[in-house]
Scaffold this motif. Structure first.
Motif, PDB file in Angstrom:
ATOM      1  N   LEU A 182      38.961  40.916  34.660  1.00  0.00           N
ATOM      2  CA  LEU A 182      38.272  41.849  35.558  1.00  0.00           C
ATOM      3  C   LEU A 182      39.152  42.208  36.755  1.00  0.00           C
ATOM      4  CD1 LEU A 182      34.654  40.347  35.593  1.00  0.00           C
ATOM      5  CD2 LEU A 182      35.414  42.437  34.451  1.00  0.00           C
ATOM      6  N   ALA A 183      39.816  41.201  37.320  1.00  0.00           N
ATOM      7  CA  ALA A 183      40.690  41.468  38.467  1.00  0.00           C
ATOM      8  C   ALA A 183      41.846  42.373  38.072  1.00  0.00           C
ATOM      9  CB  ALA A 183      41.212  40.148  39.037  1.00  0.00           C
ATOM     10  N   ALA A 184      42.425  42.119  36.904  1.00  0.00           N
ATOM     11  CA  ALA A 184      43.536  42.953  36.447  1.00  0.00           C
ATOM     12  C   ALA A 184      43.091  44.391  36.229  1.00  0.00           C
ATOM     13  CB  ALA A 184      44.113  42.376  35.155  1.00  0.00           C
ATOM     14  N   GLY A 185      41.885  44.559  35.673  1.00  0.00           N
ATOM     15  CA  GLY A 185      41.385  45.910  35.444  1.00  0.00           C
ATOM     16  C   GLY A 185      41.221  46.684  36.732  1.00  0.00           C
ATOM     17  N   TYR A 186      40.714  46.025  37.771  1.00  0.00           N
ATOM     18  CA  TYR A 186      40.556  46.734  39.042  1.00  0.00           C
ATOM     19  C   TYR A 186      41.908  47.079  39.652  1.00  0.00           C
ATOM     20  CZ  TYR A 186      39.126  47.984  43.724  1.00  0.00           C
ATOM     21  OH  TYR A 186      38.934  48.677  44.899  1.00  0.00           O
ATOM     22  N   LEU A 187      42.880  46.186  39.496  1.00  0.00           N
ATOM     23  CA  LEU A 187      44.206  46.428  40.070  1.00  0.00           C
ATOM     24  C   LEU A 187      45.027  47.416  39.245  1.00  0.00           C
ATOM     25  CD1 LEU A 187      45.090  42.760  41.094  1.00  0.00           C
ATOM     26  CD2 LEU A 187      44.394  44.628  42.609  1.00  0.00           C
ATOM     27  N   GLY A 188      44.481  47.854  38.122  1.00  0.00           N
ATOM     28  CA  GLY A 188      45.166  48.850  37.315  1.00  0.00           C
ATOM     29  C   GLY A 188      46.243  48.291  36.408  1.00  0.00           C
ATOM     30  N   VAL A 189      46.161  47.003  36.094  1.00  0.00           N
ATOM     31  CA  VAL A 189      47.137  46.368  35.207  1.00  0.00           C
ATOM     32  C   VAL A 189      46.420  45.975  33.921  1.00  0.00           C
ATOM     33  CG1 VAL A 189      48.846  44.534  34.964  1.00  0.00           C
ATOM     34  CG2 VAL A 189      48.339  45.477  37.226  1.00  0.00           C
ATOM     35  N   SER A 190      47.065  46.186  32.802  1.00  0.00           N
ATOM     36  CA  SER A 190      46.448  45.883  31.514  1.00  0.00           C
ATOM     37  C   SER A 190      46.170  44.390  31.383  1.00  0.00           C
ATOM     38  CB  SER A 190      47.362  46.337  30.374  1.00  0.00           C
ATOM     39  OG  SER A 190      46.852  45.891  29.129  1.00  0.00           O
ATOM     40  N   ARG A 191      44.993  44.072  30.877  1.00  0.00           N
ATOM     41  CA  ARG A 191      44.663  42.662  30.661  1.00  0.00           C
ATOM     42  C   ARG A 191      45.555  42.039  29.599  1.00  0.00           C
ATOM     43  NH1 ARG A 191      39.033  42.444  27.149  1.00  0.00           N
ATOM     44  NH2 ARG A 191      39.660  43.891  25.488  1.00  0.00           N
ATOM     45  N   TYR A 192      46.115  42.857  28.715  1.00  0.00           N
ATOM     46  CA  TYR A 192      47.008  42.337  27.680  1.00  0.00           C
ATOM     47  C   TYR A 192      48.349  41.898  28.265  1.00  0.00           C
ATOM     48  CZ  TYR A 192      43.608  44.266  24.453  1.00  0.00           C
ATOM     49  OH  TYR A 192      42.439  44.535  23.776  1.00  0.00           O
ATOM     50  N   VAL A 193      48.564  42.204  29.519  1.00  0.00           N
ATOM     51  CA  VAL A 193      49.759  41.729  30.225  1.00  0.00           C
ATOM     52  C   VAL A 193      49.404  40.559  31.139  1.00  0.00           C
ATOM     53  CG1 VAL A 193      51.559  42.333  31.885  1.00  0.00           C
ATOM     54  CG2 VAL A 193      50.878  43.984  30.128  1.00  0.00           C
ATOM     55  N   VAL A 194      48.351  40.735  31.936  1.00  0.00           N
ATOM     56  CA  VAL A 194      48.019  39.736  32.954  1.00  0.00           C
ATOM     57  C   VAL A 194      47.501  38.446  32.329  1.00  0.00           C
ATOM     58  CG1 VAL A 194      46.548  39.248  34.941  1.00  0.00           C
ATOM     59  CG2 VAL A 194      47.567  41.510  34.669  1.00  0.00           C
ATOM     60  N   VAL A 195      46.632  38.539  31.334  1.00  0.00           N
ATOM     61  CA  VAL A 195      46.047  37.328  30.741  1.00  0.00           C
ATOM     62  C   VAL A 195      47.117  36.445  30.098  1.00  0.00           C
ATOM     63  CG1 VAL A 195      44.496  36.486  28.939  1.00  0.00           C
ATOM     64  CG2 VAL A 195      43.739  38.293  30.487  1.00  0.00           C
ATOM     65  N   PRO A 196      48.020  36.972  29.251  1.00  0.00           N
ATOM     66  CA  PRO A 196      49.076  36.093  28.710  1.00  0.00           C
ATOM     67  C   PRO A 196      49.996  35.521  29.784  1.00  0.00           C
ATOM     68  CG  PRO A 196      48.892  38.093  27.398  1.00  0.00           C
ATOM     69  CD  PRO A 196      48.062  38.308  28.621  1.00  0.00           C
ATOM     70  N   VAL A 197      50.326  36.327  30.797  1.00  0.00           N
ATOM     71  CA  VAL A 197      51.189  35.815  31.866  1.00  0.00           C
ATOM     72  C   VAL A 197      50.494  34.676  32.612  1.00  0.00           C
ATOM     73  CG1 VAL A 197      52.240  36.382  34.085  1.00  0.00           C
ATOM     74  CG2 VAL A 197      52.510  37.936  32.146  1.00  0.00           C
ATOM     75  N   ALA A 198      49.204  34.845  32.898  1.00  0.00           N
ATOM     76  CA  ALA A 198      48.459  33.783  33.580  1.00  0.00           C
ATOM     77  C   ALA A 198      48.415  32.514  32.730  1.00  0.00           C
ATOM     78  CB  ALA A 198      47.043  34.264  33.891  1.00  0.00           C
ATOM     79  N   ALA A 199      48.247  32.672  31.419  1.00  0.00           N
ATOM     80  CA  ALA A 199      48.227  31.505  30.532  1.00  0.00           C
ATOM     81  C   ALA A 199      49.561  30.769  30.561  1.00  0.00           C
ATOM     82  CB  ALA A 199      47.882  31.942  29.111  1.00  0.00           C
ATOM     83  N   LEU A 200      50.654  31.512  30.527  1.00  0.00           N
ATOM     84  CA  LEU A 200      51.976  30.884  30.561  1.00  0.00           C
ATOM     85  C   LEU A 200      52.233  30.201  31.904  1.00  0.00           C
ATOM     86  CD1 LEU A 200      54.129  33.595  28.729  1.00  0.00           C
ATOM     87  CD2 LEU A 200      53.253  31.430  27.811  1.00  0.00           C
TER      88      LEU A 200
END
Length: 576
Positions: A182-200
């Motif tokens: 949800l935070a990534a979506g508001y910031l205009g960044v794809s969740r397919y980028v932010v979620v894997p990066v956060a996991a790593l």
């Protein structure tokens, strides 16, 4: 060289004759030496992983294991010790303000303004009492919460608690990645980028092979959460109104069913079962012993105040977001609050999204580590952040697997994220009573805590807290399984039942007050600070009184019935 340049030869110095010395008396024979007392063997330890023994290596200092304090330390020394100890209490509390916490507090502010701030004030003693007990358990026993439950209460209770914990923590971890998305979506960044990066990032921080590096990384994320301070100040807080609503209970809009459920959700998101497992194991992993219990208590109190301050800030921020707009009383999710703030000022929306992202990462790290700690406890594996990956492969593999699977679920199109969120609330309500009851029983077990067992006043306060939590848990389960129920009437009936149970318990206590008090070993301060629980195999088995056995049977029936009803509802919702 002439004879005049030569030095004249030295004449021998004549010394006066010394008088004869009187004969010395013979020396007495040496006194026979006393036989040395053999060294007292070290008390056997119950610690399951050798990495849990050694120097305390905190984010802000180090304490050698063999440090000896010959005198009462001064203020500076105590402050330096506190800096080295702080960590488990603050991390567990800030981690409690995770994605679910942000959403719950934001809903309270958007729908009811400042009027529910008093709930946070009541939660401070609940947090301190519960977490102080796990601090003692961790420092004195050196064994995690999950393993203690299995060893002291049997396989049914142990595996039920651990299995429920694993499932609840995994679903909670999924909700943390929902918050990141949800935070990534508001910031205009794809969740397919932010979620894997956060996991790593989560995996890399935990698997660094250094407890100190992990704790420092957590404090970096905690420092980022301080963005709440400027965000609150920019939201034009009404301090007088906030002070009033902190101490005067009330519900803006009346005591509706939605408001009652929201209060229960606030309690549930603030007093979560995973907190007990995390802090006890983290205290052990940091190598905190009974010598430093006082400092860890201070760490816990500081964390309790921080989490309540953060919750209050989120309530006031969400109230400002909905102030003067049609969004008041119509909460959707945390992203909706960010959008409402963005209409006031785009900077506010961005700051709120960053706070949500940061809170989700902290919560994910704490929840996942609590699960991996319990996994290592149950299966007797090496489970310490002091170990490198190759030394504790299964521990780090369990952590990594949880993170990767939870992140993958959030990225699946059409995943039942709403059902998962609802399941988290129901499971939390199901597990909380058993976790709280076991905590109280363990803290009254002299085999486990010896001179550190609970005193009577603490038991009375803890029993009252557990009774209220049981009532709220039952209400949460009923409303989850039967959404059409009248919540106001349900609250009334549950309150009457609670009052009756407390009255009966008080009467029973008065009738038995002539009984001799339970003997508690009294030791000198030095011996008490050095006391540790013996190995688990040496402990005498638990003997329950008839009343305790009856209560545990009722709790077992409640848990089994609740689990079956919850399973039926999940199947129905899944097929709908």
């Amino acid at each position: 060289m002439s004879e005049q340049d030569r030095e004249p030869p030295e004449r021998p110095v004549q010394r006066p004759a010394q008088p004869p010395q009187p004969p010395q008396p013979p020396k007495p024979p040496p006194a026979p030496q006393k036989p040395t007392r053999p060294a007292r063997p070290a008390r056997p330890s119950a610690v399951l992983d050798e990495a849990h023994l050694g120097d305390i290596q905190g984010a802000f200092g180090r304490i050698p294991r063999d440090r000896v304090e010959t005198a009462r330390p001064g203020l500076k020394a105590r402050l330096l010790t506190l800096l080295a100890i702080v960590g488990p209490g603050i991390i567990v509390m800030v981690g409690d303000n995770d994605a679910g916490g942000v959403a719950t507090y934001a809903q309270a502010g958007q729908n009811h303004g400042y009027s529910l701030l008093w709930v946070l004030l009541l939660l401070i003693p609940v947090l301190i009492v519960n977490q102080e007990m796990v601090v003692r358990l961790g420092a004195v026993t050196g064994v995690g919460h999950a393993r203690l439950i299995i060893e002291r209460f049997g396989r049914f209770w142990g595996w039920f608690s651990v299995g429920d914990l694993f499932l609840l923590n995994f679903l909670t971890l999924v909700t943390e990645f929902i918050g990141i998305s949800l935070a990534a979506g508001y910031l205009g960044v794809s969740r397919y980028v932010v979620v894997p990066v956060a996991a790593l990032v989560l995996i890399g921080v935990a698997a660094s092979g250094s407890f100190r590096r992990w704790e420092r990384a957590m404090f970096v994320f905690i420092a980022a959460s301080l963005l709440l301070v400027p965000l609150t100040l920019m939201s034009h807080p009404q301090w007088g109104r906030a002070a009033h609503d902190f101490v005067v209970p009330g519900i803006q809009g009346g005591a509706s069913g939605e408001a009652v459920l929201l209060i229960i959700a606030m309690v549930g998101t603030t007093v979560a079962p995973w907190q007990l497992f995390f802090q006890q194991s983290n205290v052990i992993d940091k190598r905190i012993t009974p010598r430093f219990i006082g400092y860890e208590r201070a760490d816990t109190v500081i964390g309790s105040l921080v989490v309540v301050a953060g919750g209050a800030a989120l309530i006031m921020i969400a109230d400002y977001a909905a102030r003067g707009t049609g969004a008041h009383g119509h909460f959707t999710d945390a992203a909706g609050v960010a959008e409402a703030l963005g209409r006031h000022d785009p900077v506010l929306g961005v700051l709120f999204a960053v706070v949500l992202l940061d809170a989700s990462i902290i919560g994910a790290a704490a929840v996942t580590l609590a699960t991996s700690y319990a996994f290592g406890d149950v299966f007797n594996l090496r489970h310490s952040l002091h170990r490198r990956f190759r030394e504790a492969r299964k521990f780090y593999a369990s952590y990594s697997l949880l993170v990767l699977v939870a992140a993958a679920i959030v990225l699946i199109p059409g995943a039942p994220l709403g059902l998962i969120t609802e399941g988290v609330q129901a499971l939390a309500g199901l597990l909380l009573p058993s976790a709280s009851v076991f905590l109280l029983l363990l803290c009254n077990d002299p085999e486990v805590l010896g001179p550190w067992v609970n005193r009577r006043r603490l038991n009375a306060l803890a029993a009252l807290i557990i009774a209220v939590l049981l009532m709220l848990s039952g209400m949460l389960m009923v409303t989850t399984l039967f959404p059409a129920v009248d919540v106001t009437a349900l609250t009334l009936w549950f309150s009457i039942a609670l009052a009756g149970c407390l009255t009966a318990a008080a009467a029973l206590r008065i009738a038995r007050r002539r009984a001799p008090p339970r003997p508690v070993p009294v030791l000198p301060r030095a011996e008490k600070l050095a006391w540790r629980m013996p190995p688990l195999a040496l402990l005498r088995p638990v003997r329950w009184s008839p009343g305790t056995r009856l209560g545990m049977t009722a709790l077992r029936a409640y848990l089994i019935l609740g689990a079956l009803l919850l399973l039926v509802k999940v199947i129905r919702l899944g097929g709908a």
